[in-house]
Write an enzyme that holds these catalytic residues in place. Sequence first.
Site, PDB file in Angstrom:
ATOM      1  N   PHE A 155      -4.211  25.161  66.039  1.00 49.99           N
ATOM      2  CA  PHE A 155      -5.270  26.164  66.065  1.00 49.99           C
ATOM      3  C   PHE A 155      -6.453  25.663  65.221  1.00 49.99           C
ATOM      4  CE2 PHE A 155      -7.394  30.126  65.048  1.00 49.99           C
ATOM      5  CZ  PHE A 155      -7.266  30.862  66.202  1.00 49.99           C
ATOM      6  N   ASP A 211       2.644  27.442  59.719  1.00 52.59           N
ATOM      7  CA  ASP A 211       1.829  28.570  60.163  1.00 52.59           C
ATOM      8  C   ASP A 211       2.662  29.350  61.185  1.00 52.59           C
ATOM      9  OD1 ASP A 211       0.082  30.277  61.510  1.00 52.59           O
ATOM     10  OD2 ASP A 211      -1.645  28.985  61.127  1.00 52.59           O
ATOM     11  N   TYR A 220      -2.001  40.736  62.578  1.00 54.43           N
ATOM     12  CA  TYR A 220      -2.505  41.522  63.719  1.00 54.43           C
ATOM     13  C   TYR A 220      -1.984  41.088  65.081  1.00 54.43           C
ATOM     14  CZ  TYR A 220      -5.886  37.630  63.528  1.00 54.43           C
ATOM     15  OH  TYR A 220      -6.464  36.394  63.465  1.00 54.43           O
ATOM     16  N   LYS A 221      -1.149  40.045  65.125  1.00 50.06           N
ATOM     17  CA  LYS A 221      -0.621  39.605  66.423  1.00 50.06           C
ATOM     18  C   LYS A 221       0.681  40.350  66.703  1.00 50.06           C
ATOM     19  CE  LYS A 221      -3.274  35.382  66.231  1.00 50.06           C
ATOM     20  NZ  LYS A 221      -3.386  34.054  65.657  1.00 50.06           N
ATOM     21  N   ARG A 237      -3.356  32.921  79.506  1.00 48.22           N
ATOM     22  CA  ARG A 237      -2.314  33.114  78.499  1.00 48.22           C
ATOM     23  C   ARG A 237      -1.828  34.561  78.521  1.00 48.22           C
ATOM     24  NH1 ARG A 237      -3.261  32.503  72.032  1.00 48.22           N
ATOM     25  NH2 ARG A 237      -4.560  34.320  72.463  1.00 48.22           N
TER      26      ARG A 237
END
Length: 408
Positions: free
Chosen positions: A124, A195, A220-221, A367
């Site tokens: 990322f 991560d 928040y995921k 995705r």
Amino acid sequence: MPFPDAKILDQRDPLAHLRDRFALPDGLIYLDGNSLGALPKSVVERMQTVVGTEWGHDLITSWNKHDWIDLPRRVAAKIAPLIGAEPGSVIVADSTSVNIFKLLAVALAERSERKVILTEQGNFPTDVYVAGGIARLMGRGHEVRLATADALAEATTEEVAVVMLTEVNYRTGARLDMPALTRRAHEAGALIIWDLCHSAGAVPVDLAAAGADFAVGCGYKFLNGGPGAPAFAYVAPQHQGGLRQPLQGWLGHEAPFEFAPDYRPAEGVDALRAGTPPILSMSALDAALDAYDGVDMHAVKAKADALFDLFVREVEAQPPSLEILTPREAERRGSQISLRHPEAYAVMQSLIARGVIGDFRQPDIIRLGLTPLYLRYADVQRAAEILGEVMRSGEWDRADYKRRAKVV
Ligand SMILES: *Cc1c(COP(=O)(O)O)cnc(C)c1O
């Protein structure tokens, strides 16, 4: 044996009751919980209390009265079991980007004779950018080195100070072998930061068993803490003694309310705190985590795999077939399915127009997040059918679907 019907799978689903913990809009199939988790009902209630009563009525006394000051620790204690962290080794603070900075600083200081931060090519961007920023700030010729997933073990040489990896790749959903790569880092004398942005709440994670040194992850995921929810950071017990990081804010001080002229780090992970915690969003995350009450992460992964298999079957049954980028082997992936199409952005827009929300990732990826807490088998089957319809009709091929929005 024929594959069971989605309806039967839903009837037999041991996690089916969890959907009721979420407030989901009618008629929408939400396949983007890997990017922004859905709203747990408990959050709505908690927000009313924290805004109306705690802030509105009790005002500043809430720091003590409602123990706002220790909220980062309490929320962390709910996250710890989801990631296999020892008690007291997680703190909730800041964003993932900022936590990466703090932990890289800690790890580089522990390996001060080495100058390489090794990460995966295709990690990322924020992880790589922050590593680049700290390498510059060090001012001693530190370097960020990139290796493909297959070459990571080999690239973990004795020059490497820190290996910094994201367990589940945000684009492809491919999952790295945490125990093996952690072992490899240690054999080379390096430290490792994991991560867990696409792992926490998505797959069973056992940081302690893997022997990980440090970890970060997102609120928040899959953890459903709401847009911009605070992130978490993990420090293994052996690195907690004398822990110091450069964002020496007052709330990471041993005694913040002494207002002492000199900084003395708090003990353990509290030293990772910097400024005042965002109580509103941290309270939302706190309430959101109750959606995981009594939930076994192995059951979550098993359902994610069954949802994945159902989706793949449906997609493969329909011409023209799309290329599936995510590994088929369950252990090698997280909780999403990524498909490749040259007009992925437009295809995604047409899915959204049909009530199936997923997202697009550069350059050509559709995705779709699989979130077993609130997705039904019937939803996933319907989404696959709609994808098939969109592909067959070519309805994605419209100029307005190709115009990119500011946030993609
Ligand atoms: C989502 C995500 C981030 C987000 O970082 P923020 O600081 O919250 O914006 C970082 N790293 C990875 C791997 C992610 O998936």
